[in-house]
Structure formats: C-alpha cells, structure tokens
Design an enzyme around this catalytic site. Sequence first.
Site, PDB file in Angstrom:
ATOM      1  N   GLU A 117     -37.298  41.272 -22.741  1.00 53.65           N
ATOM      2  CA  GLU A 117     -38.736  41.298 -22.435  1.00 53.65           C
ATOM      3  C   GLU A 117     -38.959  41.994 -21.109  1.00 53.65           C
ATOM      4  OE1 GLU A 117     -40.591  37.469 -22.215  1.00 53.65           O
ATOM      5  OE2 GLU A 117     -39.643  36.741 -24.036  1.00 53.65           O
ATOM      6  N   GLU A 143     -36.037  31.380 -24.053  1.00 51.30           N
ATOM      7  CA  GLU A 143     -35.891  30.977 -22.651  1.00 51.30           C
ATOM      8  C   GLU A 143     -35.588  29.492 -22.486  1.00 51.30           C
ATOM      9  OE1 GLU A 143     -39.331  32.470 -20.505  1.00 51.30           O
ATOM     10  OE2 GLU A 143     -38.385  34.431 -20.342  1.00 51.30           O
TER      11      GLU A 143
END
Length: 675
Positions: A306, A151
């Site tokens: 995710e 991320e």
Amino acid sequence: MDFTTERMLHGGDYNPEQWLDRPDLLEKDLEMLQEAGCNTVTLGVFSWAVLEPEEGAFSFGWLEEIMDRLYERGIWVILATPSGARPRWLADRYPEVLRMDEARRRDLFGGRHNHCFTSPVYREKVRRINTELAKRLGRHPSVILWHISNEYGGECHCPLCQEAFRNWLRKRYGSIEELNRRWCTTFWSHTYQSFDQIESPSSRGERMLHGLNLDWKRFVTYQTTDFMKAEITALREAGSALPVTANFMYYFKGLDYFKMARELDVVSWDTYPLWEKKAPIEIAYDNGMCHDLMRSLKKKPFLQMESCPSSTNWQGVSKLKRPGVLFAQSMQAVAHGGDGALYFQIRQSRGASEKFHGAVIDHYGGNDTRVFREVCRTGEALEKLGELCASQVKSQAAILYDWESQWAMEDSQGPRNDGLHYQEAVLKFYRAFRKRGLNVDLADQDSSLEGYRILAVPMCYQFREGFAQKVRRFTQQGGILVMTYWSGIADETDRCYLGGVPHGLMDVLGIRSAEIDGLYDWEENQLIPEEKNELGITRSFRCKYLCDLVELRGAKSVMAYGKDFYQGTPALTVNRYGKGSAWYVAADGEEAFYEELIRLLLKKEKIKGAVPGEIPEGLEVTTREKEGTVYYIYQNFGREPARLPLPEGKVFAVYGEAEELLEPYGLAILKQTTE
Ligand code: GLA
Ligand code: ZN
C-alpha cells in the site's frame, strides 16, 4: 515457497463491494485500471459482511464475477482473507470475539482489527470463511497470492488470552520458581506462588516487572503469529498451494516482524511517508531503511502493498504529493528490492472514515486528473522494469535492528526516560552507509552475519544467549564491528548482567563501560579527536542524550569528551581483535560524526560502495543483482539535477540515460554484466 512474477506489480487495494449497486462504475474501473497500466488488485480485505452476510450463508458470486472480468483484462488478483474486520452478527452472537483492553474492559462492536486472537470461536469462524474462500476462489486463474488479514496488530487481555499467556509461560519456564528467578520478583515482594496468579501487564495492576512486560510482548507476537498460521493452514487444507503474504507497517513496534516473516512466503508492507515534512532525501533515507528492513526479514524481494496515490486523510496534515513524488516513491520500492508498487486504493470510497483518502480514481471519476496521469506514468515505467523482478540486493553492511532489545530498552527505566532516540541512532548509521553508496541490510540477533564486512550495532541493550559469541566470531574472522553505548546491558528476561558490560564483549572491544550519563535535551558535549589517532579523524563533533564513560582495557582512544568532569576520557575507541577490529562509540554524536566515522572507516578497510567517487547530495544509489547482471539504480531526491556517478566498465541503459543529468525525483537504471 518463492513468489515471483515476470512483471513488476502495479495496482492496489480495490473495494468493489462498496459499489455493487453501481455496475457502470465497476465497468469504468476496469477501463481505467487498464489505462493506468495496473496489472494487479488486492480484493476482499474488508469484504466479510458481503461474503457471509449471515452466519453460514455465503455469497461469492459477485466476487467471482469481478475476478472473471479482471482476468479477461489481464489483471491479477491478490486475494485477502477477511479477518481484519468481522461482520456485526459475529460480534453480537459471540461477544468473546471482541477484544478486552488492558484495563479488562470489553470493546463494543466497531472499527476493525480489534478481535481476540485466542478466541476459539473467532478462530473457527475465520477458518470457515478462509476455507470457503480457498475452495471457491483459490483456484481462480487470476489469483497469484494470498493476502492474510490486514495489518495485524494490537493485543487482547480477555480471560482466554490470560490463560493462553499462562500456558505459554508454563512452557517457557517449567516452574514458577524459575519464572520468579528470571523476572526478579523478590523486588517489592511481587513473588508468585503459581502460574494461575499471573495477569498480563495492566495500569490497574502490575507494570513494574520488566520481565513480565517483555514476555507479554513476546507472547503477543507468538499468539498473533499462531493466529496467522491457523489462517494459512485453513487455506492449505482447502487445497490452495499459492504463496502467502501479510502486510506489515512502518517500524511497527507491536510485533516482532523477524519472527512473523518466517511463516510467510513474501513480506509486504504499507508505506505513507510525510514527503513534505523534511528535505526529500531525509524522507527517502527513512523510507528506504524501512524498505531495507522489510527486504532483510527474508532476504528476498518484497512488495510495497500500500501507498497513497495523493494525500492520506489520517495524518495530522494531509499534504498532496507534489508532482513526481508518487513516481519517485513507487520506484524507491523497486530500487530497494521490491517487485512492484501497489496503492491504497483504486477507487476512493464515498462515505465513512476514508472518504477523503487519496485514490487512483477519485470522487470526480475521470482519467483527466493530475494524480491519474502520474499513476499512468508510473505504470508505464514499471512495465519496462520486468527484467529486474526477482533480482536480489546484496549488502556488505548490516545494521542491527532488534525488536526485543528495543522493547526491553524502552521499558527499562534507565539513564534517559525522556527519550533514548533508538530509531534515530539506527538511521544515523544507515544514512552514513548510504551516502557512501553501500547497500544496507538490517539484521536482528538471530540473523546470520555471514557475508557482511561491516556491522553496526547501535544501542543493543539486550544480549540474548549466543549473540555475544556470534559478534565475537564475526570480528575474529575479519569483520568490522561498530558498537555503541548502552549495549549488552541486560539478558533476555531483562536481568542486568553482572561483572561488567558490554556483556561478553569487553575483551573484543577492549573496554568496559563503567557509568553512563544522561543529558537534558538542551545539553551537549563534544567529541574531540585524539592527536595522531588511528582513524585520521581531525574534526570535533557535538554529542547529545547519553555519554558513556569507558575504561580502556586494551583499546585505543580515538576521540575524547570535550567537557564536564569526564573531559578527556575516551568517547570513541578501537581494538584489534582476531582478523577484525572493534570500534566503540561511547556517545550519541551528531549526524556528521557518523558520516565521517563511516567514511574514514570504509576508506581504511578498503570497503567500496557501488560506484567510485562521491555520491552527489540527494542522490540514492542502490544495486540489484541477478544471473550475472548488476543493475545500478539511481534516484534523485535532491533539489537540483544531478550527474550520475558511474561504475567502472561498460554500462547499458535500462531506464534513462547514463550521461544525462538526472532531474529531481527522476530515475535512471543502468546495467552491467559481470561475466
Ligand atoms: C492502512 C490500511 C488500509 C487503509 C490505509 C489508509 O494501511 O491497511 O486499509 O486504511 O491504511 O492509509
Ligand atoms: Zn482475548
């Protein structure tokens, strides 16, 4: 390079480094992964301190052993580079790797995702660990994909970043005079004499030059991407030819993902929808649009990297996923063109900040939990969907979603600093298309518009060089353009266009936007249909936030404002241009307005959705295509069982049954051969 597998990926982030003192549990993990039909885990995301406990002293044995055991059981590995969180020794020895905030204060060690992307030391240390990782484990037979960092996000204002920013500006503008001109620095006497005087935006300094703010954001994307490229280069130079991904975030504003995605082989993203906050179909549209955005970045299948098996622990209120929601959420990724559904995380951590974050295996540790059972059911279903892998979603409709334009617009200080509601405006179009059964792509100004029949352009404040011409060509060749208020206002350095707006498209749209009125949150106006209008629209609708006052220059008025001093002036217009037509929406209508507009427009232009007839409330219909086969994917996000609207011709069931009612949160997939 393409990334394809023959099975839908199922599994998720796995952090065995937290459990090395519990071989019994590691053994249990393997059993439970298999039982749950997990075929993939992501390893090593936060393992740096265990992989390199001291500078230059590497320890990979433990990881290799785990990978061997996963491989024996048929479980693939997505191997992460560990740059998302650095070890303590690195920060202590080389403080320059720590970020500086916009007030020029250096961070202390702690947290994650907080290193400088410019620091040569950090880049070198990352290169070294990535090289070791690729050499020692990159050829392990279990590894199918690289997961680059985690991320990416955030910015650093340290002296190294300032210098890199200045050099980037030097290249972009050539001379300081040109930069001054493009940033309009004469305003408030902010003229620069040299590039050396430039500082990144700061609350203690310059924040009022919008050109500077915008270029800083561009630079942050550039520098982060450059860092990511360096990470990938290290893997390549160490001999790994495996495809790479990086996990993106939900409508993350900080980085222009269209630009970053160019450097990746496959896009992946992390999704944590608030399912219980609104009606499930509303959340499904919102989450579905983000899936479509991720797919559109490369126009290829993506991965849901995710998602939470039960409840997160970082949202304001952590609701459990109701029965069926985990299944439905995972399948939605597949419906929208994803090749699998992965979770964060496999085993719940025992301490620190994510100890209460949901996982496939919780602290209790048994397979007799509600969540584990639903993971098993999801795994079973995904296993049946292998034939959909690598199939494409083809869309007739596109919506413009442009990072730079959004950055510029939200910084611009204009008609509504209390909220422009850009995201909502995009979603209103999206929902309207989806309710008619159309697949939707999201495009930015640099995307090709080839192949789309209808293009919605909500609030495209910034027009970069060439965009107006591209839209003109699209319309001329028969495309249906629907553009809204607050479009074509400023250029790429946020200088306002002179001579009338929407810049470069006034003749295409047949209007000029003369003034724009900001409304208070509690204010409303109405959109009233003109008598015998072009669209056959008969209802009135409410509108809010912004009312654009347009002057007709060839277009016809379809609807007009219902009140205020501009009562009766055009609020929806249409102009024929070339083989196409150009519609202009002057005000932010309520949802029902966009639905009616798109419904009538599609009817008028004979643009058909995937299936004939009405789509029942709450149902999502998406199609994926591959080698002469079309898959019709139905998901019920409504509260009641729903009948499936079937395509014409013979269909075969891949999952569920064509003639049966589809239960809430249920999935049905039918296929049809086109040849
Ligand atoms: C992000 C991170 C993960 C984890 C989850 C928790 O997506 O990438 O490491 O922290 O959030 O929801
Ligand atoms: Zn820095």
